[in-house]
Design a protein around this motif. Structure first.
Motif, PDB file in Angstrom:
ATOM      1  N   SER A   9      35.535  41.981  48.271  1.00  0.00           N
ATOM      2  CA  SER A   9      36.631  42.797  47.734  1.00  0.00           C
ATOM      3  C   SER A   9      36.108  44.205  47.509  1.00  0.00           C
ATOM      4  O   SER A   9      34.980  44.373  47.049  1.00  0.00           O
ATOM      5  N   ARG A  11      38.061  46.269  45.666  1.00  0.00           N
ATOM      6  CA  ARG A  11      38.906  46.722  44.557  1.00  0.00           C
ATOM      7  C   ARG A  11      38.067  47.112  43.333  1.00  0.00           C
ATOM      8  O   ARG A  11      37.160  46.391  42.946  1.00  0.00           O
ATOM      9  N   SER A  14      37.160  44.452  40.579  1.00  0.00           N
ATOM     10  CA  SER A  14      37.320  43.171  41.285  1.00  0.00           C
ATOM     11  C   SER A  14      36.691  41.994  40.524  1.00  0.00           C
ATOM     12  O   SER A  14      35.545  42.064  40.071  1.00  0.00           O
ATOM     13  N   TYR A  15      37.443  40.887  40.434  1.00  0.00           N
ATOM     14  CA  TYR A  15      36.921  39.681  39.788  1.00  0.00           C
ATOM     15  C   TYR A  15      35.824  39.040  40.641  1.00  0.00           C
ATOM     16  O   TYR A  15      34.891  38.439  40.117  1.00  0.00           O
ATOM     17  N   ASN A  16      35.964  39.161  41.947  1.00  0.00           N
ATOM     18  CA  ASN A  16      34.924  38.602  42.822  1.00  0.00           C
ATOM     19  C   ASN A  16      33.623  39.380  42.676  1.00  0.00           C
ATOM     20  O   ASN A  16      32.541  38.791  42.712  1.00  0.00           O
ATOM     21  N   GLU A  82      41.238  35.224  47.817  1.00  0.00           N
ATOM     22  CA  GLU A  82      42.119  34.463  48.724  1.00  0.00           C
ATOM     23  C   GLU A  82      43.327  35.347  49.000  1.00  0.00           C
ATOM     24  O   GLU A  82      43.956  35.828  48.048  1.00  0.00           O
ATOM     25  N   ASN A  84      46.943  35.264  50.789  1.00  0.00           N
ATOM     26  CA  ASN A  84      47.966  34.420  51.409  1.00  0.00           C
ATOM     27  C   ASN A  84      47.415  33.062  51.819  1.00  0.00           C
ATOM     28  O   ASN A  84      47.570  32.618  52.967  1.00  0.00           O
ATOM     29  N   PHE A  85      46.741  32.445  50.859  1.00  0.00           N
ATOM     30  CA  PHE A  85      46.167  31.089  50.990  1.00  0.00           C
ATOM     31  C   PHE A  85      45.029  31.037  52.006  1.00  0.00           C
ATOM     32  O   PHE A  85      44.662  29.962  52.475  1.00  0.00           O
ATOM     33  N   SER A 119      45.072  32.859  40.029  1.00  0.00           N
ATOM     34  CA  SER A 119      45.849  31.610  40.056  1.00  0.00           C
ATOM     35  C   SER A 119      45.036  30.456  39.451  1.00  0.00           C
ATOM     36  O   SER A 119      43.837  30.593  39.225  1.00  0.00           O
TER      37      SER A 119
END
Ligand SMILES: Cc1cc2nc3c(=O)[nH]c(=O)nc-3n(C[C@H](O)[C@H](O)[C@H](O)COP(=O)(O)O)c2cc1C
Length: 185
Positions: A9, A11, A14-16, A82, A84-85, A119
């Motif tokens: 990521s 961003r 970013s959490y990742n 992830e 769109n899955f 999620s």
């Protein structure tokens, strides 16, 4: 042992990236002989895969730069969002460009996959999609994967996980992966 770590990521916040930072901190406590190469995904910015460009100019310079880092590594840890899955197009694009080099740079590389998402499934579906191209390229994707659910609430100020049981699980996952890399190298 040298490991290449990166978050897929770019961003800000970013959490990742936070999960990779925590992973790097935890790994340093696990063994003295581990050298960590923590990369910023922006270092691997490259054009969309284009077979004509590949035929005329070879691989983009940042794909070659990634391959250099990959070749020095005994193993990789990738934390990916992830989308769109599935796997983000940016990460798939990197895998595809790199796969055009000979001999195949991904071959026999042990890889630990992780994800973080807002999620309740933590981006785990995307990791199953990420295994496919990596395994097609001959990487040894570690069987255990770590997915951080509700990532927006998961971290405390020092970058560790609020849920200490979950952090223990992450630590065990990392220790198991290090053991796996040692057995392969
Ligand atoms: C194009 C796009 C698709 C997304 N699809 C999903 C998804 O399928 N599942 C999910 O949990 N989050 C999805 N998200 C939300 C990301 O999980 C969220 O933006 C997360 O913060 C991305 O990781 P990062 O914080 O490391 O950048 C999507 C975001 C984008 C931009």
């Amino acid at each position: 042992m040298q490991l290449l770590l990166f978050s897929a990521s770019t961003r800000t916040g970013s959490y990742n990236t936070k999960l990779i930072e925590l992973t790097s901190k935890l790994m340093k406590t696990q063994a003295d002989d581990i050298v960590l190469d923590v990369a910023d995904f922006k270092e691997f910015d490259m054009p969309l895969y284009d077979a004509d460009l590949n035929a005329t100019s070879g691989l983009p310079k940042n794909a070659l730069h990634f391959i250099e880092r990959l070749q020095k590594a005994d193993g990789l840890v990738i934390s990916s969002p992830e989308y769109n899955f599935s796997i983000p197009g940016t990460l798939k694009n990197l895998i595809d460009w790199v796969s055009r080099q000979k001999p195949m740079p991904w071959k026999a590389k042990p890889i630990l996959l992780m994800s973080a998402a807002m999620s309740v499934v933590g981006g785990n579906r995307g990791l199953w999609a990420t295994r496919i191209p990596l395994e097609a390229c001959g990487s040894y994707v570690f069987s255990d994967m770590f997915s951080l659910a509700l990532a927006q609430e998961a971290f405390i100020e020092n970058g560790e996980l609020k849920d200490s049981g979950l952090q223990d699980r992450l630590n065990k996952n990392l220790a198991d992966f290090i053991h796996y890399v040692r057995r392969l190298t």
